[in-house]
Design a protein around this motif. Sequence first.
Motif, PDB file in Angstrom:
ATOM      1  N   ALA A 140       0.825  -1.209   0.000  1.00  0.00           N
ATOM      2  CA  ALA A 140       0.000   0.000   0.000  1.00  0.00           C
ATOM      3  C   ALA A 140       0.859   1.260   0.000  1.00  0.00           C
ATOM      4  O   ALA A 140       0.577   2.230  -0.708  1.00  0.00           O
ATOM      5  N   GLU A 141       1.949   1.222   0.769  1.00  0.00           N
ATOM      6  CA  GLU A 141       2.795   2.413   0.894  1.00  0.00           C
ATOM      7  C   GLU A 141       3.624   2.693  -0.362  1.00  0.00           C
ATOM      8  O   GLU A 141       4.244   3.764  -0.465  1.00  0.00           O
ATOM      9  N   VAL A 196       1.230   5.340   4.832  1.00  0.00           N
ATOM     10  CA  VAL A 196       0.300   5.465   3.700  1.00  0.00           C
ATOM     11  C   VAL A 196      -0.501   6.762   3.806  1.00  0.00           C
ATOM     12  O   VAL A 196      -0.928   7.330   2.798  1.00  0.00           O
ATOM     13  N   SER A 197      -0.673   7.260   5.024  1.00  0.00           N
ATOM     14  CA  SER A 197      -1.409   8.510   5.226  1.00  0.00           C
ATOM     15  C   SER A 197      -0.778   9.658   4.454  1.00  0.00           C
ATOM     16  O   SER A 197      -1.479  10.453   3.815  1.00  0.00           O
ATOM     17  N   LYS A 247      -7.489   7.593  14.832  1.00  0.00           N
ATOM     18  CA  LYS A 247      -7.234   8.929  15.373  1.00  0.00           C
ATOM     19  C   LYS A 247      -5.794   9.361  15.109  1.00  0.00           C
ATOM     20  O   LYS A 247      -5.543  10.510  14.723  1.00  0.00           O
ATOM     21  N   LEU A 248      -4.843   8.441  15.312  1.00  0.00           N
ATOM     22  CA  LEU A 248      -3.437   8.774  15.060  1.00  0.00           C
ATOM     23  C   LEU A 248      -3.207   9.107  13.588  1.00  0.00           C
ATOM     24  O   LEU A 248      -2.540  10.096  13.259  1.00  0.00           O
ATOM     25  N   LEU A 281      -3.610  12.811   7.953  1.00  0.00           N
ATOM     26  CA  LEU A 281      -4.726  13.054   7.050  1.00  0.00           C
ATOM     27  C   LEU A 281      -5.387  14.406   7.262  1.00  0.00           C
ATOM     28  O   LEU A 281      -5.911  15.002   6.318  1.00  0.00           O
ATOM     29  N   LYS A 282      -5.338  14.908   8.486  1.00  0.00           N
ATOM     30  CA  LYS A 282      -5.971  16.190   8.815  1.00  0.00           C
ATOM     31  C   LYS A 282      -5.380  17.348   8.015  1.00  0.00           C
ATOM     32  O   LYS A 282      -6.023  18.379   7.825  1.00  0.00           O
ATOM     33  N   LYS A 283      -4.143  17.177   7.548  1.00  0.00           N
ATOM     34  CA  LYS A 283      -3.503  18.233   6.765  1.00  0.00           C
ATOM     35  C   LYS A 283      -4.274  18.526   5.477  1.00  0.00           C
ATOM     36  O   LYS A 283      -4.282  19.664   4.995  1.00  0.00           O
ATOM     37  N   ALA A 284      -4.904  17.496   4.919  1.00  0.00           N
ATOM     38  CA  ALA A 284      -5.541  17.676   3.608  1.00  0.00           C
ATOM     39  C   ALA A 284      -7.015  17.295   3.583  1.00  0.00           C
ATOM     40  O   ALA A 284      -7.721  17.652   2.636  1.00  0.00           O
TER      41      ALA A 284
END
Length: 420
Positions: free
Chosen positions: A336-337, A359-360, A382-383, A389-392
């Motif tokens: 995946a990565e 992968v995030s 959450k991590l 992921l919160k960046k985008a």
Amino acid sequence: MIVGRVEGLSDDGLGIVRAKKKPVFVPFTYPGDYVEVHGTRRRFGRLLARDFVLLEHSPLRQRPRCRHFGKCGGCLWQGLKYKVQLELKGELFERITGINAPIKGSPKIWGFRNVSNFIVSNEGVGLKEYGNPLGVVDLRECPVFSKRTPEYLRALRDFLVETGLNPWNLRQRKGDVHYLRVREGKFTGEIMVNLIAHVEPSGDVLKAFKDYFSFATSIYWSMKADERDDPRGEAELISGEPFIRERIGDVVYLIHPNSFFQTNSYALQLLLRAVEGFADGEKVLDLYSGVGTFGVYLARRGFTVEGVEINPFAVEMANQNARINGVSATFKVGRAEETPIGDYDTVIVDPPRKGLKEVSELLVKSEVEKIVYVSCNPKAFKLDYERHLKKAYRVENAVLIDMFPHTPHVEAVVELVRKR
């Protein structure tokens, strides 16, 4: 001795009793219970009750159906009313992730599991004892798995007596037979029996094995070369069909002894519908695609699906599932990565319990508008979200599906939309 009322639940579903120095975590207890703890042990930095008496019952309780409840490690919450289970799962998920999400209960809460791994040990034949890695509960029933559990266990015990094969000794790490894995197609009635053993069977042993489990659609003998305590081995077909089938709605899935399939066939359709409801566009990338559970279902609904999975055998199974359902989905072997995130409208991710990790960042750097994150581990989600992921992406929607009644676990489907 510690006497107190259970005030709440830990993230992993244990009752919490406040003591003078540190809280005590009491398994099989619920908010409102009044308990007397006679002994504790330290585990992972916590005090876990080892011996306790229930003095007063919480109004949240129900009478457990299984005679092994309170000792078997399979069902921590079987003593809770089902409606309360759902409420508490939603609360735990929100406490961990900060996301308030509706929860959909399992259509069936008894006989819903489509697989069970019975350990065959000198301590008994059944499931692990809660909190004791060397303890085994000698089962007579398992109402969350199947009404036929007594039949399966009786056949196994009679087979062991006739052949003289030795059960596995957990302390000495030696023996002949280690696990019996039974799978059921809940909607097809097909049964797969897989014995995980450390010895090659003789002709007489194989004949007895086939005779005792003659009711099975598919019979396997798996050679286990290592001493690890898990139900894994090199599977060899002994009798019957190489696969059993499960039908979820209008999709048929082939199941092999070594392939992963969601354990609750009845709630799986709710999970699939949730993923479909959040997916947008035409082109879908199914990362961690496994045997194509999500990808084949989405392709059946008109999406063009490409899947990536690190396990070559799972990829072979996924492509077979696509063929027998006549859908436009292709699956390939890959990490995946290391997967290029190209021109896709939606990416489905159903990572292992440890989460996406690196992968995030791959997803953040992509141009994909929509991620549908399927998670059985809210802490890992959450991590992944807070660190990367919160960046985008922002959380647009979420729904919880109870794939695991009578346990604290819940499956989450989270819709992430790219920020603009």
